[in-house]
Write an enzyme that holds these catalytic residues in place. Structure first.
Site, PDB file in Angstrom:
ATOM      1  CE  LYS A  78      41.189  39.194  46.205  1.00  0.00           C
ATOM      2  NZ  LYS A  78      41.688  40.578  46.158  1.00  0.00           N
ATOM      3  CE  LYS A  87      38.867  38.767  42.846  1.00  0.00           C
ATOM      4  NZ  LYS A  87      39.810  39.717  43.300  1.00  0.00           N
TER       5      LYS A  87
HETATM    6  C1  PBG Z   1      43.199  43.256  44.499  1.00  0.00           C
HETATM    7  C2  PBG Z   1      42.355  42.493  43.549  1.00  0.00           C
HETATM    8  C3  PBG Z   1      42.661  41.368  42.762  1.00  0.00           C
HETATM    9  C4  PBG Z   1      41.526  41.118  41.979  1.00  0.00           C
HETATM   10  C5  PBG Z   1      40.581  42.068  42.312  1.00  0.00           C
HETATM   11  N1  PBG Z   1      41.094  42.897  43.289  1.00  0.00           N
HETATM   12  C6  PBG Z   1      43.918  40.597  42.617  1.00  0.00           C
HETATM   13  C7  PBG Z   1      44.445  39.777  43.708  1.00  0.00           C
HETATM   14  O1  PBG Z   1      43.858  39.631  44.786  1.00  0.00           O
HETATM   15  O2  PBG Z   1      45.551  39.283  43.497  1.00  0.00           O
HETATM   16  C8  PBG Z   1      41.388  40.048  40.937  1.00  0.00           C
HETATM   17  C9  PBG Z   1      40.371  40.299  39.873  1.00  0.00           C
HETATM   18  C10 PBG Z   1      40.448  39.382  38.708  1.00  0.00           C
HETATM   19  O3  PBG Z   1      41.229  38.412  38.660  1.00  0.00           O
HETATM   20  O4  PBG Z   1      39.686  39.637  37.772  1.00  0.00           O
HETATM   21  N2  PBG Z   1      43.540  42.625  45.662  1.00  0.00           N
END
Ligand code: PBG
Length: 335
Positions: free
Chosen positions: A203, A256
């Protein structure tokens, strides 16, 4: 005729267009297929009754109160989308994000309600603290630092509370080291060995989460997430993250965002044998929607092309806000 000339002739005879001539031939020659059966639809759950609140930066997406969920689930299932990924927007935030692991919390209630009415629906939950903490970070904060090991215990509690409510899959997204192993052990110890883990393994600290943070009201109050989420410049490190999570017990792993990371998806596909998910994130949704609103892009084709590209890169599962529309368009194609 020399061998060289013979080869030249053969090359001229090779005409890739032959298999593009008719729709049936193209269908036959297609290497990648997109199916609603591999889509996962994110849903935002908010407090209240009878509320379907539009999210400004994500046209067509809503914050839903609990009573609105069954209709959404029914529609998705009827279109062939098997799974949802739930995010909670709590009433109260505090330093330790306590609503994230409250067994009477919103997400926990949502899981119970959905599994009761739609046992066949695959219910996945995001396991993180950022929407629940007053500071908006994904873990506990002390002296301006996001703590790793102290956070694990809270993530374990959140995951166990989701499993107890009946979640099929918990999806830790906090990017704390060791979170998959900690959650696996907690689930096993507390009687949920059958609950699966899909880890947000690679991520990235991405600008493309902007609209989501508005939707979930989860932007960090100070600093950013670069001390725990990955540097967009790194690909080898993603493979390391993914391998660690598989070793720690992840049943599926995720990359992601998706679109700017197709190389990471392709490389991950070669390395791991567990299902690989790609998260087509909020910013990717928003930019396509914006261009469509301006009449600059044709939505149906642009969306299906995008999702197909994620499958082609190697993703098994696609988490996307386009799930419902894409499933509808795919159905129409086969009529
Ligand atoms: C929680 C989380 C996030 C997203 C999914 N789970 C936000 C972040 O990490 O700031 C983002 C999903 C999206 O942008 O569609 N940590």
């Amino acid at each position: 005729m020399t061998a060289e000339i013979a080869l030249e002739k053969l090359k001229q005879r090779r005409r890739p267009r032959r298999l593009r001539r008719t729709p049936a031939l193209r269908e036959l020659a297609r290497e990648t297929r997109l199916s609603a059966r591999q889509l996962i639809c994110p849903l935002f759950v908010r407090p209240g009754r009878g509320v379907k609140e539009p999210i400004a930066s994500m046209p067509g997406q809503f914050r839903l109160s609990l009573d609105q969920l069954p209709q959404e689930a029914e529609e998705l299932l009827s279109l062939g989308v098997p799974a949802v990924l739930l995010f909670g927007i709590p009433e109260h935030k505090d330093e330790t994000g306590s609503e994230a692991y409250d067994e009477r919390g919103l997400v926990q209630k949502a899981v119970r309600a959905l599994k009761r009415e739609f046992p066949e629906l695959v219910v996945m939950t995001d396991v993180c603290l950022c929407a629940y903490t007053s500071h908006g970070h994904c873990g506990l904060v002390r002296d301006g630092e996001v703590l790793n090991d102290e956070t694990l215990e809270l993530l374990e509690k959140a995951a166990v509370s989701h499993a107890a409510a009946g979640a099929d899959v918990v999806a830790p997204s906090a990017m704390m080291d060791g979170q998959v192993q900690a959650i696996r052990e907690a689930l096993d110890e507390q009687g949920f060995p059958q609950t699966a883990i899909m880890s947000y393994a690679a991520k990235y600290a991405s600008a493309f989460y902007g609209p989501f943070r508005e939707a979930a009201d989860s932007a960090p109050e100070f600093g950013d997430r670069a001390s725990y989420q990955m540097d967009p410049a790194n690909a080898r490190e993603a493979l390391c993250e993914i391998e660690l999570d598989v070793q720690e017990g992840a049943d599926a792993v995720m990359v992601k965002p998706a679109l700017a990371y197709l190389d990471v998806i392709a490389r991950a596909r070669e390395r791991v044998d567990v299902p690989l998910a790609a998260y087509n994130v909020s910013g990717e949704y928003a930019m396509l929607k914006a261009a469509v609103e301006r009449g600059w892009l044709e939505e149906r084709r642009a969306v299906l092309e995008t999702l197909t590209a994620l499958r082609r890169a190697g993703a098994d599962w696609i988490i996307t806000y386009f799930a419902k529309d894409a499933a509808r368009w795919l159905q129409e194609d086969f009529r």
